[in-house]
Design a protein around this motif. Sequence first.
Motif, PDB file in Angstrom:
ATOM      1  N   ALA A  10      16.562  14.473 -15.090  1.00 40.23           N
ATOM      2  CA  ALA A  10      17.475  15.213 -15.964  1.00 40.23           C
ATOM      3  C   ALA A  10      18.421  14.256 -16.682  1.00 40.23           C
ATOM      4  CB  ALA A  10      18.258  16.238 -15.156  1.00 40.23           C
ATOM      5  N   VAL A  11      18.874  13.233 -15.963  1.00 37.50           N
ATOM      6  CA  VAL A  11      19.752  12.229 -16.581  1.00 37.50           C
ATOM      7  C   VAL A  11      18.987  11.422 -17.625  1.00 37.50           C
ATOM      8  CG1 VAL A  11      21.140  10.171 -16.154  1.00 37.50           C
ATOM      9  CG2 VAL A  11      21.227  12.085 -14.538  1.00 37.50           C
ATOM     10  N   LEU A  12      17.787  10.948 -17.265  1.00 39.65           N
ATOM     11  CA  LEU A  12      17.011  10.122 -18.187  1.00 39.65           C
ATOM     12  C   LEU A  12      16.603  10.898 -19.439  1.00 39.65           C
ATOM     13  CD1 LEU A  12      14.686   8.217 -15.689  1.00 39.65           C
ATOM     14  CD2 LEU A  12      16.624   7.284 -16.963  1.00 39.65           C
ATOM     15  N   ILE A  13      16.250  12.154 -19.275  1.00 33.43           N
ATOM     16  CA  ILE A  13      15.861  12.963 -20.430  1.00 33.43           C
ATOM     17  C   ILE A  13      17.061  13.222 -21.328  1.00 33.43           C
ATOM     18  CG2 ILE A  13      15.066  15.263 -21.113  1.00 33.43           C
ATOM     19  CD1 ILE A  13      13.230  15.189 -18.649  1.00 33.43           C
TER      20      ILE A  13
ATOM     21  N   VAL B 242       2.998  11.866 -16.247  1.00 28.36           N
ATOM     22  CA  VAL B 242       2.475  12.304 -17.549  1.00 28.36           C
ATOM     23  C   VAL B 242       3.212  13.551 -18.023  1.00 28.36           C
ATOM     24  CG1 VAL B 242       0.447  13.258 -18.723  1.00 28.36           C
ATOM     25  CG2 VAL B 242       0.196  11.276 -17.217  1.00 28.36           C
ATOM     26  N   ARG B 243       3.435  14.503 -17.119  1.00 26.34           N
ATOM     27  CA  ARG B 243       4.169  15.709 -17.475  1.00 26.34           C
ATOM     28  C   ARG B 243       5.630  15.389 -17.808  1.00 26.34           C
ATOM     29  NH1 ARG B 243       2.048  19.268 -19.665  1.00 26.34           N
ATOM     30  NH2 ARG B 243       3.246  20.987 -18.766  1.00 26.34           N
ATOM     31  N   PHE B 244       6.187  14.404 -17.129  1.00 29.53           N
ATOM     32  CA  PHE B 244       7.545  13.963 -17.453  1.00 29.53           C
ATOM     33  C   PHE B 244       7.608  13.438 -18.889  1.00 29.53           C
ATOM     34  CE2 PHE B 244      10.192  10.153 -17.962  1.00 29.53           C
ATOM     35  CZ  PHE B 244      11.454  10.709 -17.813  1.00 29.53           C
ATOM     36  N   VAL B 245       6.608  12.656 -19.282  1.00 26.30           N
ATOM     37  CA  VAL B 245       6.568  12.132 -20.654  1.00 26.30           C
ATOM     38  C   VAL B 245       6.487  13.283 -21.652  1.00 26.30           C
ATOM     39  CG1 VAL B 245       5.209  10.784 -22.296  1.00 26.30           C
ATOM     40  CG2 VAL B 245       5.606   9.903 -19.989  1.00 26.30           C
TER      41      VAL B 245
ATOM     42  N   VAL C 138      11.465   2.073 -21.830  1.00 24.00           N
ATOM     43  CA  VAL C 138      12.574   1.768 -20.917  1.00 24.00           C
ATOM     44  C   VAL C 138      12.718   2.873 -19.878  1.00 24.00           C
ATOM     45  CG1 VAL C 138      15.058   1.377 -20.751  1.00 24.00           C
ATOM     46  CG2 VAL C 138      13.763   0.422 -22.682  1.00 24.00           C
ATOM     47  N   THR C 139      12.604   4.105 -20.332  1.00 25.93           N
ATOM     48  CA  THR C 139      12.725   5.241 -19.421  1.00 25.93           C
ATOM     49  C   THR C 139      11.639   5.210 -18.356  1.00 25.93           C
ATOM     50  OG1 THR C 139      13.691   6.579 -21.192  1.00 25.93           O
ATOM     51  CG2 THR C 139      12.792   7.756 -19.301  1.00 25.93           C
ATOM     52  N   LEU C 140      10.405   4.890 -18.753  1.00 24.39           N
ATOM     53  CA  LEU C 140       9.302   4.835 -17.791  1.00 24.39           C
ATOM     54  C   LEU C 140       9.490   3.703 -16.788  1.00 24.39           C
ATOM     55  CD1 LEU C 140       6.183   5.624 -20.009  1.00 24.39           C
ATOM     56  CD2 LEU C 140       7.207   7.051 -18.231  1.00 24.39           C
ATOM     57  N   VAL C 141       9.953   2.554 -17.258  1.00 21.84           N
ATOM     58  CA  VAL C 141      10.190   1.428 -16.344  1.00 21.84           C
ATOM     59  C   VAL C 141      11.257   1.803 -15.319  1.00 21.84           C
ATOM     60  CG1 VAL C 141      11.111  -0.912 -16.184  1.00 21.84           C
ATOM     61  CG2 VAL C 141       9.413  -0.363 -17.941  1.00 21.84           C
TER      62      VAL C 141
ATOM     63  N   PHE D 204      12.554   3.453  -9.748  1.00 21.84           N
ATOM     64  CA  PHE D 204      13.176   4.364  -8.787  1.00 21.84           C
ATOM     65  C   PHE D 204      12.128   4.979  -7.860  1.00 21.84           C
ATOM     66  CE2 PHE D 204      17.010   4.305 -11.454  1.00 21.84           C
ATOM     67  CZ  PHE D 204      17.977   4.260 -10.461  1.00 21.84           C
ATOM     68  N   TRP D 205      10.901   5.228  -8.375  1.00 19.21           N
ATOM     69  CA  TRP D 205       9.857   5.756  -7.506  1.00 19.21           C
ATOM     70  C   TRP D 205       9.487   4.731  -6.434  1.00 19.21           C
ATOM     71  CZ3 TRP D 205       5.004   4.574  -5.802  1.00 19.21           C
ATOM     72  CH2 TRP D 205       4.307   5.604  -5.156  1.00 19.21           C
ATOM     73  N   LEU D 206       9.354   3.479  -6.833  1.00 18.82           N
ATOM     74  CA  LEU D 206       9.048   2.429  -5.858  1.00 18.82           C
ATOM     75  C   LEU D 206      10.158   2.299  -4.825  1.00 18.82           C
ATOM     76  CD1 LEU D 206       7.558  -0.300  -8.228  1.00 18.82           C
ATOM     77  CD2 LEU D 206       6.318   1.082  -6.555  1.00 18.82           C
ATOM     78  N   LEU D 207      11.411   2.409  -5.276  1.00 23.12           N
ATOM     79  CA  LEU D 207      12.526   2.350  -4.340  1.00 23.12           C
ATOM     80  C   LEU D 207      12.471   3.529  -3.368  1.00 23.12           C
ATOM     81  CD1 LEU D 207      15.210   1.140  -3.390  1.00 23.12           C
ATOM     82  CD2 LEU D 207      16.363   2.489  -5.171  1.00 23.12           C
ATOM     83  N   ALA D 208      12.165   4.714  -3.889  1.00 24.31           N
ATOM     84  CA  ALA D 208      12.059   5.892  -3.023  1.00 24.31           C
ATOM     85  C   ALA D 208      10.925   5.713  -2.015  1.00 24.31           C
ATOM     86  CB  ALA D 208      11.831   7.141  -3.870  1.00 24.31           C
TER      87      ALA D 208
END
Length: 239
Positions: free
Chosen positions: A205-208, A49-52, A216-219, A224-228
Amino acid sequence: MPEDSTPLRDAPPPSKKSEPSPSLRERLWALAHITITGLGLALTVFGFVRFVDVFEEVHTYRAAPSCATPAAEPGALCATRESGRVTKRWTEADDGSTTYKLAVARETAPTDAYDVGEAFYDDVEPGTTVDLKVLRGKVIEVSYHGHRAKPLHMPWLKWIEFSALIGAGMALVLAGMYLEELDVLASMVLASGAATAVATAVGSAVLITVQWPLIVTLVVGAAFWLLAAYVCVRTLEDF
């Protein structure tokens, strides 16, 4: 069998033993698993949420129209225009690439440095007057004779905040999953959380900066979170 004998009834099937009810300790451990894992997921969601919030703030700075133009709606956020004077220019070489920089003195604020393109750099000299687009006191665009440079606006404290939240969330999720072995895996769990925080900071930082559509950014971020999470679980399983 004798005729006057009475046949014995079939013996009743043996009763099934009921499963023993979980002990108080087992119930407390299960509750601890759920609570810690749930808290980790909650921190992760709050981090997203803070990222958004940061993503939309950067988008607002980039897309803000100039005041007193048709694109600026009444009462909406808009950027003002002011002039600046180039006081210095220089280049910085790093890993085979060159960064072109201009120091610009503003009318209402101290001198600051901005990255520009090579053509922009070649067309100005110290003393050249450039146009500045300013929003909430921050320069969001430097322009001169068709050249434009848009400094990256990044709220760094908020960026650190959501990266730390997502990293802490990952650590708590792993702690909840491996609670019984936490005395052995504690250092690995903390390292996984720290690695997730660093990866989040770099990737976000890249996505922002790229500013793809938010969905698209959230997906991409969730993937990447699931991969991590998968990498962290596999690492703990193999430890």
